[in-house]
Enzyme design. Structure first.
Site, PDB file in Angstrom:
ATOM      1  N   SER A 135      39.116  36.227  39.727  1.00  0.00           N
ATOM      2  CA  SER A 135      39.494  36.848  38.346  1.00  0.00           C
ATOM      3  C   SER A 135      39.780  35.750  37.423  1.00  0.00           C
ATOM      4  O   SER A 135      40.177  35.710  36.747  1.00  0.00           O
ATOM      5  CB  SER A 135      40.303  38.097  38.386  1.00  0.00           C
ATOM      6  OG  SER A 135      39.168  39.022  38.814  1.00  0.00           O
TER       7      SER A 135
ATOM      8  N   GLY B  82      42.043  23.108  51.456  1.00  0.00           N
ATOM      9  CA  GLY B  82      43.240  22.525  51.284  1.00  0.00           C
ATOM     10  C   GLY B  82      42.208  22.865  49.695  1.00  0.00           C
ATOM     11  O   GLY B  82      42.808  21.819  48.940  1.00  0.00           O
TER      12      GLY B  82
ATOM     13  N   GLY C  34      39.485  25.683  47.434  1.00  0.00           N
ATOM     14  CA  GLY C  34      39.711  26.954  47.170  1.00  0.00           C
ATOM     15  C   GLY C  34      38.786  27.244  45.877  1.00  0.00           C
ATOM     16  O   GLY C  34      38.332  26.011  45.101  1.00  0.00           O
TER      17      GLY C  34
ATOM     18  N   ARG D  88      34.034  70.507  47.068  1.00  0.00           N
ATOM     19  CA  ARG D  88      35.816  71.115  46.904  1.00  0.00           C
ATOM     20  C   ARG D  88      36.389  71.893  45.981  1.00  0.00           C
ATOM     21  O   ARG D  88      36.052  72.026  44.733  1.00  0.00           O
ATOM     22  CB  ARG D  88      36.546  70.010  47.237  1.00  0.00           C
ATOM     23  CG  ARG D  88      37.844  70.138  47.424  1.00  0.00           C
ATOM     24  CD  ARG D  88      38.665  70.141  48.253  1.00  0.00           C
ATOM     25  NE  ARG D  88      39.742  69.926  49.130  1.00  0.00           N
ATOM     26  CZ  ARG D  88      40.267  70.343  49.536  1.00  0.00           C
ATOM     27  NH1 ARG D  88      39.896  70.742  50.327  1.00  0.00           N
ATOM     28  NH2 ARG D  88      41.965  70.380  49.994  1.00  0.00           N
TER      29      ARG D  88
ATOM     30  N   GLU E  83      33.407  33.961  45.252  1.00  0.00           N
ATOM     31  CA  GLU E  83      32.730  33.685  44.352  1.00  0.00           C
ATOM     32  C   GLU E  83      33.221  32.536  42.762  1.00  0.00           C
ATOM     33  O   GLU E  83      32.929  33.297  41.674  1.00  0.00           O
ATOM     34  CB  GLU E  83      31.518  33.822  43.529  1.00  0.00           C
ATOM     35  CG  GLU E  83      30.126  33.739  44.742  1.00  0.00           C
ATOM     36  CD  GLU E  83      29.222  34.368  44.721  1.00  0.00           C
ATOM     37  OE1 GLU E  83      28.449  33.635  44.113  1.00  0.00           O
ATOM     38  OE2 GLU E  83      28.758  34.274  45.865  1.00  0.00           O
ATOM     39  N   GLY E  84      34.943  32.519  43.030  1.00  0.00           N
ATOM     40  CA  GLY E  84      35.569  32.716  41.486  1.00  0.00           C
ATOM     41  C   GLY E  84      36.471  33.358  41.168  1.00  0.00           C
ATOM     42  O   GLY E  84      36.026  34.582  41.228  1.00  0.00           O
TER      43      GLY E  84
END
Ligand code: CAA
Length: 381
Positions: free
Chosen positions: A366, A129, A131, A268, A363-364
């Site tokens: 955007s 619960g 984040g 290519r 880690e957070g």
């Protein structure tokens, strides 16, 4: 601020690039598929000082600066993003806060083996619960004699399946909100500590992501990192440093994808010419290299700010946000240059494309970084 690397930093980058190309690259596809923690070369990385790049030598580290740390994470992530995040979590989310907030005894007991790569750390903040709203965590730490008893659950813990030490955040009083949160260093063989299996993920597969459970887990007060109620600041200031590591990881992923695309475009041929002869492809490559340099410079600027300023949340958020978004654009173009082959597992570019995605989330997110940046702009106006 200098934007040229020093001689020492260049030597480090070249040494880590050699290690990455010779030792890490040959295993990258295999560990992406198996999800197996690369213990063998983690030990080698530790012996090279890569598990505690910015930790002083007296505490088992390499004694280098924050830009050197970015170079290490970029070079490893250039060949294998999952190896990049394994090292990044140990360096910036576990070693760094012990160095900053730990007692001398904690530095000797916990930091030394972690920075030397003899042990592996994980950062246990996120809960089912809690984040993005990290202050809403519900794990509890109840005072009991000269220690605490911790109960609760964590989710999405990177390195959680293989770590020897967890930096655990729990509250001594939920009514105090973020001011009740307290940090603890907990060996993962402590009775009452358990972890789940690997999450089945889109990418970064060998950095075992898992749930943790604490049931009546008794810890001595000597394992508390910082003061009671100081844990949220420990977490937030640690994440400022961690976000610079993830920015460097995103730069490394994009650099690796760019190199793969450039080589493919040279090899290519279509319509009787190599792909590099087409202006559409040249424009892709031009945009990719420009954005990569911009992200790298923002990342180095944040690392510089970490060395010279007390707070560098703004610089860290800008570097993480821009680099993560850049990595989506660059890996998408790299895959596009490969055409249909890029969509197959025959080429590495699909791994870079998948691995890039997490840099916008962990880690957070955007969206959180936009909030942090906007707060700083508004406060300063
Ligand atoms: N450094 C030091 N102190 C800080 C700080 C920082 N960077 N950020 C906030 N604080 C302090 C504030 O000054 C304030 O202090 P006071 O009590 O003295 O007033 C206190 O902390 C509370 O600050 P906010 O009111 O700003 O806190 P908030 O609850 O609104 O949350 C947030 C702010 C930026 C949204 C924060 O919750 C956040 O960063 N969320 C994202 C969580 C996150 O990044 N999780 C990552 C999990 S780890 C991971 O992902 C690892 C991995 O897998 C690789």
């Amino acid at each position: 601020m200098r934007i040229e690397l020093t001689e020492e930093q260049r030597m480090l980058r070249d040494e880590v690039r050699r290690f990455a190309d010779e030792v890490v690259r040959p295993r990258a596809t295999e560990i992406d598929r198996s999800g197996e923690f690369p213990r063998d070369y983690y030990d080698q990385a530790g012996a090279m000082g890569l598990a505690g790049v910015a930790v002083p030598e007296e505490y088992g580290g390499a004694g280098m600066d924050a830009i050197s740390y970015c170079l290490v994470i970029e070079e490893i992530s250039r060949v294998c993003a999952t190896s990049g995040v394994i090292l990044s979590v140990n360096n910036s989310l576990v070693c760094d806060p012990i160095l900053k907030f730990g007692s001398e005894e904690q530095k000797m007991e916990f930091l030394k083996p972690l920075a030397a790569g003899e042990k592996l750390g994980c950062f246990a903040l996120t809960e089912p619960g809690a984040g993005s709203d990290a202050a809403a965590l519900r794990s509890t730490a109840r005072r009991d004699g000269d220690g605490y008893v911790i109960d609760g659950n964590k989710v999405f813990i990177t390195n959680g399946t293989d770590a020897d030490v967890a930096l655990v955040f729990a509250t001594v009083d939920p009514a105090l909100k973020h001011r009740g949160i307290t940090a603890f260093l907990v060996p993962t063989d402590t009775p009452g500590f358990s972890h789940g299996g690997h999450e089945y993920k889109l990418g970064v597969n060998a950095s075992g992501t898992t749930e943790l459970a604490f049931e009546g887990m008794r810890v001595p007060a000597a394992w508390r990192l910082g003061e009671e109620g100081e844990g949220f600041k420990v977490a937030m200031s640690t994440l400022d440093g961690g976000r610079i590591g993830i920015a460097a990881q995103a730069v490394g992923i994009a650099q690796g994808a760019m190199e793969e695309a450039l080589q493919y475009a040279k090899d290519r041929e279509q319509f009787g010419r190599p792909l590099t002869a087409f202006q559409a492809i040249q424009h892709y490559l031009a945009d990719m290299s420009m954005e990569l340099d911009a992200a790298r410079l923002l990342t180095w600027k944040a690392a510089w700010a970490k060395t010279h300023r007390k707070r560098y949340s703004l610089e860290a958020a800008q570097a993480k946000l821009y680099s993560a978004e850049m990595a989506q654009r660059v890996t998408t173009k790299a895959l596009q240059i490969h055409g249909g082959y890029g969509y197959t597992k025959e080429y590495n570019v699909e791994r870079y494309f998948r691995d890039a995605r997490i840099t916008e989330i962990y880690e957070g997110t955007s969206e959180i970084h936009k909030m942090v940046i906007a707060d700083w702009i508004l406060k300063a106006s």
